[in-house]
Design a protein around this motif. Structure first.
Motif, mmCIF file in Angstrom:
data_model
loop_
_atom_site.group_PDB
_atom_site.id
_atom_site.type_symbol
_atom_site.label_atom_id
_atom_site.label_comp_id
_atom_site.label_asym_id
_atom_site.label_seq_id
_atom_site.Cartn_x
_atom_site.Cartn_y
_atom_site.Cartn_z
ATOM 1 N N HIS A 202 0.812 -1.123 0.053
ATOM 2 C CA HIS A 202 -0.039 0.096 -0.011
ATOM 3 C C HIS A 202 0.762 1.121 -0.016
ATOM 4 O O HIS A 202 0.641 2.189 -0.542
ATOM 5 N N ARG A 203 2.042 1.193 0.771
ATOM 6 C CA ARG A 203 2.744 2.284 1.011
ATOM 7 C C ARG A 203 3.658 2.638 -0.327
ATOM 8 O O ARG A 203 3.727 3.975 -0.630
ATOM 9 N N ILE A 204 3.995 1.711 -1.256
ATOM 10 C CA ILE A 204 4.555 1.958 -2.262
ATOM 11 C C ILE A 204 3.556 2.529 -3.552
ATOM 12 O O ILE A 204 4.120 3.477 -4.061
ATOM 13 N N PHE A 205 2.305 1.907 -3.744
ATOM 14 C CA PHE A 205 1.404 2.470 -4.476
ATOM 15 C C PHE A 205 0.913 3.805 -4.131
ATOM 16 O O PHE A 205 0.715 4.567 -5.028
ATOM 17 N N GLN A 206 1.104 4.140 -2.876
ATOM 18 C CA GLN A 206 0.542 5.419 -2.570
ATOM 19 C C GLN A 206 1.377 6.450 -2.520
ATOM 20 O O GLN A 206 1.281 7.685 -2.925
ATOM 21 N N SER A 207 2.585 6.154 -2.162
ATOM 22 C CA SER A 207 3.697 7.337 -2.241
ATOM 23 C C SER A 207 5.082 7.004 -2.825
ATOM 24 O O SER A 207 5.989 7.961 -2.640
ATOM 25 N N HIS A 208 5.230 6.203 -3.561
ATOM 26 C CA HIS A 208 6.371 5.851 -4.371
ATOM 27 C C HIS A 208 5.987 5.514 -5.790
ATOM 28 O O HIS A 208 6.462 4.378 -6.095
ATOM 29 N N PRO A 209 5.583 6.487 -6.410
ATOM 30 C CA PRO A 209 5.614 6.418 -7.852
ATOM 31 C C PRO A 209 6.605 5.898 -8.780
ATOM 32 O O PRO A 209 6.444 5.458 -9.848
ATOM 33 N N TRP A 210 7.883 6.181 -8.435
ATOM 34 C CA TRP A 210 9.240 5.922 -9.088
ATOM 35 C C TRP A 210 9.289 4.522 -9.159
ATOM 36 O O TRP A 210 9.745 3.843 -10.109
ATOM 37 N N LEU A 211 8.704 3.714 -8.249
ATOM 38 C CA LEU A 211 8.622 2.114 -8.079
ATOM 39 C C LEU A 211 7.461 1.615 -8.728
ATOM 40 O O LEU A 211 7.354 0.755 -9.338
ATOM 41 N N SER A 212 6.202 2.200 -8.374
ATOM 42 C CA SER A 212 4.897 1.819 -8.586
ATOM 43 C C SER A 212 4.504 2.156 -10.128
ATOM 44 O O SER A 212 3.499 1.249 -10.652
ATOM 45 N N GLU A 213 4.736 3.087 -10.828
ATOM 46 C CA GLU A 213 4.339 3.625 -11.976
ATOM 47 C C GLU A 213 5.249 3.505 -13.298
ATOM 48 O O GLU A 213 4.599 3.835 -14.325
ATOM 49 N N ILE A 214 6.494 2.970 -12.959
ATOM 50 C CA ILE A 214 7.373 3.108 -14.236
ATOM 51 C C ILE A 214 7.010 1.857 -15.095
ATOM 52 O O ILE A 214 7.114 1.861 -16.234
ATOM 53 N N ASN A 215 7.069 0.702 -14.181
ATOM 54 C CA ASN A 215 6.690 -0.562 -14.985
ATOM 55 C C ASN A 215 5.431 -1.215 -14.300
ATOM 56 O O ASN A 215 5.200 -1.008 -13.074
ATOM 57 N N GLU A 216 4.655 -2.169 -14.810
ATOM 58 C CA GLU A 216 3.664 -2.524 -14.402
ATOM 59 C C GLU A 216 3.884 -3.593 -13.260
ATOM 60 O O GLU A 216 4.699 -4.602 -13.747
ATOM 61 N N PRO A 217 3.576 -3.557 -12.283
ATOM 62 C CA PRO A 217 3.872 -4.500 -11.107
ATOM 63 C C PRO A 217 3.190 -5.847 -11.292
ATOM 64 O O PRO A 217 2.037 -5.963 -11.939
ATOM 65 N N GLN A 218 4.090 -6.837 -11.118
ATOM 66 C CA GLN A 218 3.481 -8.107 -10.919
ATOM 67 C C GLN A 218 2.787 -8.393 -9.284
ATOM 68 O O GLN A 218 3.626 -8.500 -8.295
ATOM 69 N N VAL A 219 1.621 -8.716 -9.406
ATOM 70 C CA VAL A 219 0.552 -8.514 -8.066
ATOM 71 C C VAL A 219 0.075 -10.001 -7.908
ATOM 72 O O VAL A 219 -0.331 -10.716 -8.559
ATOM 73 N N PHE A 220 0.610 -10.572 -6.646
ATOM 74 C CA PHE A 220 0.210 -11.983 -6.129
ATOM 75 C C PHE A 220 -0.465 -11.715 -4.870
ATOM 76 O O PHE A 220 -0.500 -10.649 -4.314
ATOM 77 N N ASP A 221 -1.101 -12.830 -4.269
ATOM 78 C CA ASP A 221 -1.789 -13.016 -3.056
ATOM 79 C C ASP A 221 -0.919 -12.241 -1.919
ATOM 80 O O ASP A 221 -1.531 -11.354 -1.091
ATOM 81 N N HIS A 222 0.270 -12.556 -1.837
ATOM 82 C CA HIS A 222 1.056 -12.275 -0.638
ATOM 83 C C HIS A 222 2.030 -11.198 -0.974
ATOM 84 O O HIS A 222 2.521 -10.739 0.083
ATOM 85 N N PHE A 223 2.414 -11.109 -2.147
ATOM 86 C CA PHE A 223 3.571 -10.103 -2.408
ATOM 87 C C PHE A 223 3.281 -9.653 -3.885
ATOM 88 O O PHE A 223 2.372 -10.315 -4.552
ATOM 89 N N THR A 224 4.229 -8.521 -4.113
ATOM 90 C CA THR A 224 4.028 -7.703 -5.091
ATOM 91 C C THR A 224 5.500 -7.524 -5.772
ATOM 92 O O THR A 224 6.380 -7.211 -5.158
ATOM 93 N N ILE A 225 5.715 -7.791 -7.011
ATOM 94 C CA ILE A 225 6.994 -7.560 -7.661
ATOM 95 C C ILE A 225 7.033 -6.416 -8.555
ATOM 96 O O ILE A 225 6.450 -6.050 -9.097
ATOM 97 N N PHE A 226 7.905 -5.343 -7.864
ATOM 98 C CA PHE A 226 8.013 -4.006 -8.544
ATOM 99 C C PHE A 226 9.297 -3.797 -9.251
ATOM 100 O O PHE A 226 10.609 -4.399 -8.831
ATOM 101 N N LYS A 227 9.244 -3.098 -10.398
ATOM 102 C CA LYS A 227 10.578 -2.854 -11.154
ATOM 103 C C LYS A 227 10.917 -1.458 -11.543
ATOM 104 O O LYS A 227 9.800 -0.673 -11.971
ATOM 105 N N SER A 228 12.055 -0.914 -11.118
ATOM 106 C CA SER A 228 12.148 0.467 -11.371
ATOM 107 C C SER A 228 12.530 0.827 -12.766
ATOM 108 O O SER A 228 12.773 -0.033 -13.440
#
Length: 228
Positions: A202-228
């Protein structure tokens, strides 16, 4: 769906989520911990008695030592770690950093299945680090290391790496400090961040667009993979 059978010749099986429940993954991890020789329950009981963890490196950033919780609540199941690594597919010479590694479970999976990959785990509580290193000495995993470190210390910056694993380890200021540290690293190289837990994601999606908005994250039940 059935309980996960323990095989000492392949203790960290690669199995999909639909083949077991989360509770079964936790139960399987308990068996592995016992097989490895961990004494995590004893360590956690001693931590409850200790008065050593009342000081924090930065008075402006609250620190959570996660004492008093069941050990399985502190650690990611081994099967999930194996699944994450299979998704990342790290190559020889690459580096994985676990920010808040607990007893260092990932070190054992990396050492077993990715012996050419470097692993560094940082953990705030020295007793957990000591216990992890006690068990790690029984294996020939020269590229793995577990270190005591307060991630909120003003002078601390994680070592540069290819992959970073972050669990829900603390307050918003603590998480933000770590993510800002990674942002600086990402200016010089592409990194992937595996965020495990609802709050950190939630914190990454809310406050860290450099990580959440550059590349489409891979979302799973317990974890999400972000790529800068």
């Amino acid at each position: 769906m059935s309980a996960i059978e323990f095989n000492p010749h392949g203790p960290f099986p690669l199995i999909s989520d639909d083949e077991h429940t989360y509770q079964e993954a936790q139960e399987h991890s308990v068996v592995i911990d016992q097989w490895l020789g961990f004494k995590t329950a004893e360590v956690e009981q001693e931590l409850l008695k200790s008065q050593s963890y009342n000081v924090q490196a930065d008075a402006n950033i609250p620190v959570n030592f996660w004492r008093g919780l069941p050990v399985q609540a502190l650690q990611t199941p081994y099967t999930e770690i194996r699944q994450i690594l299979e998704l990342l597919k790290p190559e020889d010479g690459q580096h994985i950093v676990d920010l808040g590694c607990g007893y260092g479970r990932m070190a054992f999976v990396v050492g077993k299945h990715y012996p050419g990959v470097k692993f560094t785990g940082y953990e705030l509580v020295a007793e957990r680090v000591n216990e992890g290193n006690r068990i790690l000495k029984n294996f020939d995993y020269p590229l793995t290391a577990i270190k005591t470190q307060d991630l909120t210390a003003p002078q601390f910056v994680p070592v540069e790496a290819d992959y970073y694993f972050i669990f829900d380890f603390g307050s918003a200021p603590a998480v933000d400090k770590t993510l800002e540290d990674l942002k600086k690293i990402a200016k010089n190289r592409s990194i992937q961040v595996v965020a495990r837990g609802r709050y950190i994601r939630h914190r990454i999606f809310q406050s860290h667009p450099w990580l959440s908005e550059i590349n489409e994250p891979q979302v799973f039940d317990h974890f999400t993979i972000f790529k800068s």
